[in-house]
Design a protein around this motif. Structure first.
Motif, PDB file in Angstrom:
ATOM      1  N   MET A   1      -0.435  13.968 -31.478  1.00 40.83           N
ATOM      2  CA  MET A   1       0.108  13.561 -30.237  1.00 40.83           C
ATOM      3  C   MET A   1       1.664  13.929 -29.888  1.00 40.83           C
ATOM      4  N   THR A   2       2.324  13.940 -31.150  1.00 40.09           N
ATOM      5  CA  THR A   2       3.525  14.459 -30.958  1.00 40.09           C
ATOM      6  C   THR A   2       3.568  16.115 -30.674  1.00 40.09           C
ATOM      7  N   GLU A   3       2.752  16.608 -31.517  1.00 39.47           N
ATOM      8  CA  GLU A   3       2.811  18.043 -31.303  1.00 39.47           C
ATOM      9  C   GLU A   3       2.384  18.490 -30.003  1.00 39.47           C
ATOM     10  N   LEU A   4       1.578  17.645 -29.420  1.00 41.34           N
ATOM     11  CA  LEU A   4       1.107  17.933 -27.923  1.00 41.34           C
ATOM     12  C   LEU A   4       2.251  17.705 -26.990  1.00 41.34           C
ATOM     13  N   LEU A   5       3.043  16.517 -27.228  1.00 38.78           N
ATOM     14  CA  LEU A   5       4.257  16.500 -26.340  1.00 38.78           C
ATOM     15  C   LEU A   5       5.199  17.696 -26.585  1.00 38.78           C
ATOM     16  N   HIS A   6       5.389  18.145 -27.696  1.00 43.72           N
ATOM     17  CA  HIS A   6       6.458  19.140 -27.934  1.00 43.72           C
ATOM     18  C   HIS A   6       5.908  20.324 -27.204  1.00 43.72           C
TER      19      HIS A   6
END
Length: 177
Positions: free
Chosen positions: A1-6
């Motif tokens: 999820m974090t990588e997607l937000l980045h």
């Protein structure tokens, strides 16, 4: 999820940088350099992690100081520029990205040279207080972006303001995850 937000944060930053490059009517090369540096720091944080976040933060802060000094209306012989709001916005964007780089510090073992795949560690060395301060600063920056957006008359400026505000908010959301 974090990588997607980045990844989602990189898209508006890239669009904003393209709008800045497309603004041929006014030469703003210091802003373009600052935008390219922010984009490089974001790409490195997501893709390669070759440069430690503290070095990116130092480079971003130093660039913000140079940008502020170069565009100061107090400099003798330099007339005050009508686009000072955009320059201030860019300099504050550099500071916001530096804070987010530190607030979302990656662990040293997660770099590409470690030979192992690890999760994306937020707040690894900065602690929750730094991450919280970065998120509060990001929200304040987004509010500033919205305020400047309502007063801007040029379409390219509006797109750039909106893109930077959204990008910073998405990175701040990544700090919360």
């Amino acid at each position: 999820m974090t990588e997607l937000l980045h990844a989602w944060a990189i898209a508006p930053a890239a669009i904003g940088a393209c709008c800045l490059a497309a603004d041929r009517g006014r030469a703003r090369w210091p802003d373009a350099v600052a935008s390219a540096l922010m984009l490089a720091a974001m790409l490195d944080a997501v893709l390669t992690r070759l440069v430690a976040p503290v070095y990116w933060a130092a480079a971003l802060i130093a660039t913000a100081m140079v940008l502020a000094a170069a565009s100061s209306p107090r400099r003798r012989g330099v007339p005050s520029r009508p686009r000072g709001g955009m320059t201030v916005h860019t300099a504050l964007g550099l500071v916001a990205m530096a804070a987010l780089q530190l607030g979302m510090a990656h662990g040293a073992a997660s770099g590409p040279l470690s030979g192992q795949v690890s999760t994306h560690a937020h707040g690894g060395s900065g602690g929750p207080l730094l991450a919280t301060a970065a998120v509060v600063g990001a929200v304040a920056y987004a509010v500033l972006s919205a305020g400047l957006l309502t007063r801007s008359h040029r379409a390219l400026d509006r797109v750039q303001l909106a893109c930077m505000g959204v990008s910073v908010l998405l990175m701040a959301a990544g700090a919360l995850v």
